[in-house]
Scaffold this motif. Sequence first.
Motif, PDB file in Angstrom:
ATOM      1  N   ARG A   1      46.952  91.280  34.722  1.00 45.86           N
ATOM      2  CA  ARG A   1      46.747  91.984  33.371  1.00 45.86           C
ATOM      3  C   ARG A   1      45.305  91.784  33.027  1.00 45.86           C
ATOM      4  O   ARG A   1      44.513  90.919  33.786  1.00 45.86           O
ATOM      5  CB  ARG A   1      47.656  91.521  32.098  1.00 45.86           C
ATOM      6  N   ASP A   2      44.655  92.137  31.850  1.00 37.54           N
ATOM      7  CA  ASP A   2      43.467  91.840  31.243  1.00 37.54           C
ATOM      8  C   ASP A   2      42.310  92.849  32.622  1.00 37.54           C
ATOM      9  O   ASP A   2      41.198  92.204  33.319  1.00 37.54           O
ATOM     10  CB  ASP A   2      42.651  90.696  31.462  1.00 37.54           C
ATOM     11  N   ILE A   3      42.753  93.988  33.051  1.00 38.39           N
ATOM     12  CA  ILE A   3      42.397  94.621  34.097  1.00 38.39           C
ATOM     13  C   ILE A   3      40.836  95.140  33.661  1.00 38.39           C
ATOM     14  O   ILE A   3      39.765  94.971  34.505  1.00 38.39           O
ATOM     15  CB  ILE A   3      43.172  96.104  34.372  1.00 38.39           C
TER      16      ILE A   3
ATOM     17  N   ALA B   1      34.824  79.302  37.737  1.00 37.67           N
ATOM     18  CA  ALA B   1      34.247  78.122  37.520  1.00 37.67           C
ATOM     19  C   ALA B   1      34.452  76.898  38.316  1.00 37.67           C
ATOM     20  O   ALA B   1      33.245  76.093  38.665  1.00 37.67           O
ATOM     21  CB  ALA B   1      34.614  77.426  35.987  1.00 37.67           C
ATOM     22  N   ARG B   2      35.195  77.184  39.175  1.00 39.72           N
ATOM     23  CA  ARG B   2      35.510  75.989  40.264  1.00 39.72           C
ATOM     24  C   ARG B   2      35.405  76.492  41.711  1.00 39.72           C
ATOM     25  O   ARG B   2      35.765  75.800  42.756  1.00 39.72           O
ATOM     26  CB  ARG B   2      36.957  75.543  40.166  1.00 39.72           C
TER      27      ARG B   2
ATOM     28  N   ALA C   1      44.180  76.261  40.580  1.00 38.79           N
ATOM     29  CA  ALA C   1      43.063  75.967  40.012  1.00 38.79           C
ATOM     30  C   ALA C   1      42.380  74.716  40.248  1.00 38.79           C
ATOM     31  O   ALA C   1      41.181  74.416  40.349  1.00 38.79           O
ATOM     32  CB  ALA C   1      43.110  76.609  38.517  1.00 38.79           C
TER      33      ALA C   1
ATOM     34  N   THR D   1      38.475  83.052  34.627  1.00 39.80           N
ATOM     35  CA  THR D   1      37.014  82.279  34.274  1.00 39.80           C
ATOM     36  C   THR D   1      37.485  80.800  35.216  1.00 39.80           C
ATOM     37  O   THR D   1      36.447  80.270  35.499  1.00 39.80           O
ATOM     38  CB  THR D   1      37.015  82.038  32.743  1.00 39.80           C
ATOM     39  N   SER D   2      38.530  80.215  34.722  1.00 38.07           N
ATOM     40  CA  SER D   2      38.683  78.771  35.321  1.00 38.07           C
ATOM     41  C   SER D   2      38.562  78.988  36.931  1.00 38.07           C
ATOM     42  O   SER D   2      37.897  78.178  37.705  1.00 38.07           O
ATOM     43  CB  SER D   2      40.329  78.523  35.167  1.00 38.07           C
TER      44      SER D   2
ATOM     45  N   GLU E   1      41.948  87.169  32.528  1.00 38.17           N
ATOM     46  CA  GLU E   1      40.755  86.764  32.490  1.00 38.17           C
ATOM     47  C   GLU E   1      40.270  85.218  32.130  1.00 38.17           C
ATOM     48  O   GLU E   1      39.510  84.795  32.708  1.00 38.17           O
ATOM     49  CB  GLU E   1      39.774  87.498  31.783  1.00 38.17           C
ATOM     50  N   LEU E   2      41.444  84.477  31.473  1.00 38.16           N
ATOM     51  CA  LEU E   2      41.264  83.101  31.191  1.00 38.16           C
ATOM     52  C   LEU E   2      41.332  82.480  32.534  1.00 38.16           C
ATOM     53  O   LEU E   2      40.570  81.723  33.069  1.00 38.16           O
ATOM     54  CB  LEU E   2      42.113  82.655  30.282  1.00 38.16           C
TER      55      LEU E   2
ATOM     56  N   HIS F   1      47.855  77.387  37.634  1.00 37.75           N
ATOM     57  CA  HIS F   1      47.155  76.242  37.249  1.00 37.75           C
ATOM     58  C   HIS F   1      46.898  75.145  38.060  1.00 37.75           C
ATOM     59  O   HIS F   1      45.655  74.421  38.145  1.00 37.75           O
ATOM     60  CB  HIS F   1      47.570  75.743  35.795  1.00 37.75           C
TER      61      HIS F   1
END
Lengths: 231, 231, 231, 231, 231, 231
Positions: free
Chosen positions: F118-120, F105-106, F73, F101-102, F97-98, F70
Motif C-alpha cells: 500500500r501507499d503506492i 535508510a539502511r 530491515a 523509509t526504513s 512508505e514507513l 521489521h
Amino acid sequence: MKTGVAVRKVRRAPAEAVQALSRFGVATIHEAMGRTGLLAPYMRPIYPGARVCGTAVTALGHPGDNWMLHVAAELLQAGDVVVFAMSSPDDHGFFGELLATSFRARGGLGLIIDAGVRDISELHAMKFPVWSKAVHAKGTIKATVGSVNLPVICAGASIHPGDVIVGDDDGVVVVPAASAAEVATASQAREDKEAATRKRLAAGELGLDIYDMRDKLAAAGLKYYDVDPEK
Amino acid sequence: MKTGVAVRKVRRAPAEAVQALSRFGVATIHEAMGRTGLLAPYMRPIYPGARVCGTAVTALGHPGDNWMLHVAAELLQAGDVVVFAMSSPDDHGFFGELLATSFRARGGLGLIIDAGVRDISELHAMKFPVWSKAVHAKGTIKATVGSVNLPVICAGASIHPGDVIVGDDDGVVVVPAASAAEVATASQAREDKEAATRKRLAAGELGLDIYDMRDKLAAAGLKYYDVDPEK
Amino acid sequence: MKTGVAVRKVRRAPAEAVQALSRFGVATIHEAMGRTGLLAPYMRPIYPGARVCGTAVTALGHPGDNWMLHVAAELLQAGDVVVFAMSSPDDHGFFGELLATSFRARGGLGLIIDAGVRDISELHAMKFPVWSKAVHAKGTIKATVGSVNLPVICAGASIHPGDVIVGDDDGVVVVPAASAAEVATASQAREDKEAATRKRLAAGELGLDIYDMRDKLAAAGLKYYDVDPEK
Amino acid sequence: MKTGVAVRKVRRAPAEAVQALSRFGVATIHEAMGRTGLLAPYMRPIYPGARVCGTAVTALGHPGDNWMLHVAAELLQAGDVVVFAMSSPDDHGFFGELLATSFRARGGLGLIIDAGVRDISELHAMKFPVWSKAVHAKGTIKATVGSVNLPVICAGASIHPGDVIVGDDDGVVVVPAASAAEVATASQAREDKEAATRKRLAAGELGLDIYDMRDKLAAAGLKYYDVDPEK
Amino acid sequence: MKTGVAVRKVRRAPAEAVQALSRFGVATIHEAMGRTGLLAPYMRPIYPGARVCGTAVTALGHPGDNWMLHVAAELLQAGDVVVFAMSSPDDHGFFGELLATSFRARGGLGLIIDAGVRDISELHAMKFPVWSKAVHAKGTIKATVGSVNLPVICAGASIHPGDVIVGDDDGVVVVPAASAAEVATASQAREDKEAATRKRLAAGELGLDIYDMRDKLAAAGLKYYDVDPEK
Amino acid sequence: MKTGVAVRKVRRAPAEAVQALSRFGVATIHEAMGRTGLLAPYMRPIYPGARVCGTAVTALGHPGDNWMLHVAAELLQAGDVVVFAMSSPDDHGFFGELLATSFRARGGLGLIIDAGVRDISELHAMKFPVWSKAVHAKGTIKATVGSVNLPVICAGASIHPGDVIVGDDDGVVVVPAASAAEVATASQAREDKEAATRKRLAAGELGLDIYDMRDKLAAAGLKYYDVDPEK
C-alpha cells in the motif's frame, strides 16, 4: 531448475512411516507439521474421494511437453507418487489413461501435476487418483528434456524425491522424508486428542468451554448483549 | 463492520415460513423475490446435492482467524444456518468436521462461509452441507474478535441475523425475515405456473407460443430465412 | 456477429459420421483432428460423467438475455446439441430445467453455453448434459434479438450450424460437418493403435521403449545418474 | 436491494469533515477506522495518481444497463462522488466521457463503479477520477430501473448516501457520515505519530527498537543465528 | 485452424477507410458497428496512451512457439498491424524489441497478441504499441508451424487478413474490410451527434432531458421521494 | 518452511557480478540462464519503469502478519533487495512508505513481495521499487514469527539469501549467487549478439534470413500461397 538430469536412486521415506501417514488426512498432517507443507489450493482431485499416500518421484517439464512423464514411468517403484512440476505455468493435458496404465503397471499410486490432465472419465473408472491445476484435453509434444528426481517446486511447495505425498479431497501435503516418522506420530497424537474432543462436542459441549476460551474472548474485547446495542 | 459484539437474541423468521421456503430451490426463490437475494456465484457447495434451509446466525471474522465460529456455535439454535463473513478476502480453511460436529449437536443445519473449508471427505460423509469460496486445508488461529449476530455482508449480499438462508446446487439465496412468508407464497405461485408450462413444453409445445413471443420477436427485428442470407 | 437472423435449414453432418464419432472421447477426437477443435477449458460439465454427441444448432445471445434459446428450441431437430455463444462475456443463468424439458421434447440432446446455467440438481436428475462457463441462479430477460443458425464463436472456437459437437468430462470439441466422417475414421485408427499400446504398457513395458525414445532423449541431452550429481 | 426508488435529499457528512478527510490517504483512513471500510482490492483507479474525496450519491444498476447513472447525474450536488453498485456481477462499459462531462458540470467529483468503464484516454485527459472493476468498451442499454440514494453494497462494502468516499492509488475507503469528523481526527493523530516515526526511521533507527519489538519477538520464538543452523 | 499455410496476398481494407477510422476511438467504432467487433477485455495496452489503426496481417501460433511472427514480419506491408492468435491458451513472452524493430522497419504499426510479451520498457521507449493478454519474460522456441494470413479467432473475435484493427486505452476492435468505409461514416455521425450532446451536458443540462428519459423512467417504475420511503 | 530463525550473515553474490548484472533486463538474464529463474508473471511493478538489481535478504511471513519485514530491515545491508515469501497465499498490504523509509535508510534497494502493498503514491514519489502480487490498503498485525535469511519459495521461484534479484517492467528474475558472474558474462554475450541482429533488422532484413529459417520452415511443413488455398 537444472535440466538434462535423470536420477535413478532415490532415498525414500521409510515404508513404515509412509504406512503410518496413510491413515491421516491432509489437514491433520498439515497441522501436525506446524501448519506447513500444503501445496497451493488450486490443486484439486479429478474426482471426489480420491486419496493417495506414497513417496515422491519428481519430474520437471516444460509447457506443452510431457516427455519427462515417460522417464518418470521408468524410474518409479511400487509405492511411488509422481510429482510433475512446470518450468513455467501451463495448462495442457499432460497425462491420460495410457500413462496411468503404465504408472500403475509399474507400481505408481497416483499423480500430482501443476498443469492439466485429460481422460478424466477413464481415470475415474480406473480409480487412478490425480491432483491437478486444470482439466484440459489439449495434447502435448515430446521435444525438450527436463529432469527426473531432482528437487522441484510444485504448486508453490518444495518437494524432494523420496518425500511423502498425501492427497485427499482437501488438497495435497508433502512431508519431508526425514521427518515422516515424527509427523506420523504427531498426527496420531492430534487424532487421539481430537477423538476426545469430538465426543464432547457431539454431546453438546461447546468449544468455548472445552478450549477454555471465555476469559480470552472477554480479554480480547468480546462483549455479549441480549440485543444489538446499536439498534 | 462493528466488532467485539455478540448478540444472544435474534428475531428469526417465522418457522412456518422457513418450512414453506424449504420446498423451493434457490433459483425459484430468487425469481420470486424479483431477482434479488443471491450471494456471489463463487459460493459453491462442497458436494453435489447439498441442500439447506434455515435461519441465519451471522458471524464476522478476520483473515485466518476462526474464533467467532466457536461463539456462533454457542449462540445458534435448532434450525439455524451459520453465515460467516470476512473483514477482508481470505481463503484459509476455517471450518472442518469438529466444528460441524459441534454445530450439528446444537441443532445447526449448515454453513455459508465467504472463505475456505477443509475435511471435505468427512463433511460429505456426515452430509453436513457447506457453501464456500474455497477448499483449503490451511489452519486458522484464534486471536482477534469479530462479531456474532450483527448484520454482515457475505459474498456480496447483505444478511441480517434471523433471515432465511437457502442453499442448493445453484448457490445461496437470502430472504429477509420480514418477507419470508410472502416470498414462500410467491415461490409457490411460480412453481404452480411452471408446472403447467412444463407439461406443455414436455408435450412439444414451444415457449415461443406458450409465452406468445412471435410478434415481439418480429417487432424486435428477428427474421426467419430458409438459409443463411449471406451465403 | 450479425443479429436479427434465424435460419431454418441446416446442412448437418451425416448421421453415420455422428454415430461413429459418438464412440470416441473428446481427447481422442481432438488428437485425430491434428490437435484442433477444442473449446476453452473453462467449459465444464455440470455433473460428472455427462456426455453428448450431436449436431450443432447455434445461437448468439446478449448478456442477460436468453430469448434466442427459445428460438433455438423451435429450430432444433432430433439429434441436435444447442451451442449458445455470447456477444460479450456474461455469467447469468440462461438455462434451466424448463428449457431442458422443451429441448428434450423436441429431440435436443444437450447444451453448450458460454455463460451460466441454473437448476443444476434438476438437470442432473434429468441427465440432461450441459457444459457451461458458470453456475449461477441469476435470471435473464427476453428483450434483444441475436441470431440462430449463423456461425458463432463459442468459448474461443468457431462453430457452424451442423458441425458435430462432442462433450465429455474432458470438455468439448467441435468437428466440422464436412470432415466428420474422416475424423471418425482417424479416431478409430488412433483407438486401435492405443489399444495395442495399452496392452504393452499394462504388461509393464515402458513408453520409452514402445515409442523408441531412448536415443532421442540422449540426443536432446538427458543423462542418467545414480545419484543427484550436484549433491 | 429495493428498486424503483430515487431519493432526492441526502444527509451528507459535514463539509468540514469531508474537507479534513481529503488530506489523508486511503490506508491512513482505513487504519484510523480500526481497519474497516475498504472496498474490495479489485477496485483500481483508471490512471495512476487519481484521487478523490467527496460525499456519496449511491446508485444500483442492473447488468448492461446504465440508466441509473443519468438519474444520479440529476440528483448529485457539488462535492459528490457517485457510487454505482450492481445487482449482479458485470463488466460492461457503463460510463464514459459524456457522462463524466455531465457529472462534472453539476459538481460531481468522480465515480466508484463495481463494473466497467470506457473512454479511458479521454477521462484521463479530463482528470476525471474513476475506480472500477474493469475497463471495457462494451456499451450498455437503458431499459430497467434500479435505485438512486438507497444504501448499496459496492465491491463488498456497505455504503449509504452521504457517506464520505476517499479514493487514491491504494483503492477506495468509505467513512460513515456520522463518524466522518471523528475519523478525520483519528487520521490526523495517526499521521502526526507517523511523522515522528518516519524521522527516526529515516535516521536509521529500526522499527524493532522504535516499537519495542525485541522482547516480543524472542517471546514468540524468534532466535538469531550467525549462520543457517541447518547447514 | 488450418496450419502449414502462409498467404502472401491480402485484400486490405481501402486506405481511405483506414485513414478515416484512425480518427475514432475503440468505443465509438464498436457503437457504430451495432456494438460488435470488440476483442475480449483482457487485451490491455502495454503502456497508457498506446494507439493503433491499421490493416490486419493474421498469424496463428502454438503455445510457447513464436515462429510465425517471423513469417508475419516477412508478409506485412506498411500500415499493417499483426494479429497473433493461439491454438491453445498460453502466456509466454512471444514478442520483444527485436521483433518490434523488424516489424517497424518493414512498416508494421503494432501488435495484437492473445498471449504474453516482454521488453515492456524498450517497447514503451520505442512507442511500439502492443495489446496483449499478459506480460511475461518467458522465452519461446521455433519448432512448429502455424499459419499466416488465414482467418483467426483472437481473444474471442473473428479476424480476417485485411480487416481494420483499432486499439486504444479501452481495448481493441476489429472492423471487417468490406464495411470499413461504412463504419467510418457511422462513427463520424456518432461523433457529430455526441459533440452537440457534450456541449449541452457541459452547460449543465441533464441526459434525462436531452434524451427525453423522464416519461420512460416513470413508465418503467421509477418513483422519486424526498427521503428514503422505508426509513 | 522452518520458522523462528533469523540469520545474520549472508554469503552475498560478488559485488562486481551484481554490478555487471545491473546492466541487463530481466528477459535477457532469463535467457542467459537457459530460460530459468523467473518469478511468476503475476509479480508486477507498482509503477512503470521500476527497476532494481541487488542481493536478496529473504523473509518468510504468515498471512496478514508483517512482523518479519521489521527483522529484515535490521538484517539488510546496503545493496540488498528484500524478498518476502508467504506461508500461505494472502493479499494484505504488508508494506508502505514507513517501512520503505526504513529500508532505504539502511541501504535497501527495493522489495519483492508475494502479497500486497500500500501507499503506492508515496512509494512512487520516493521511487522505491516494489514488485507485488497485489495492491491493497488492508493493514497487518505483528503476532507470529516467520524467518529471515533462510531459503524461501517466492512466487514459484526458489530464492536463497545472497542471490541476485533483478526486477524491471517485465517482472523479476533470480540469479543464484554462485553463478552470478557467469550469468553476467552470458548476458553480455547475448546483448552483443542482439546488437548486431538489431542493426540488420532495423535495415529491413528478415529474421527468416538472419536466422536461416526458410529451409526449416519448409521442412516443418509451411507452404506459401498467393491466396488462401481454401477460398
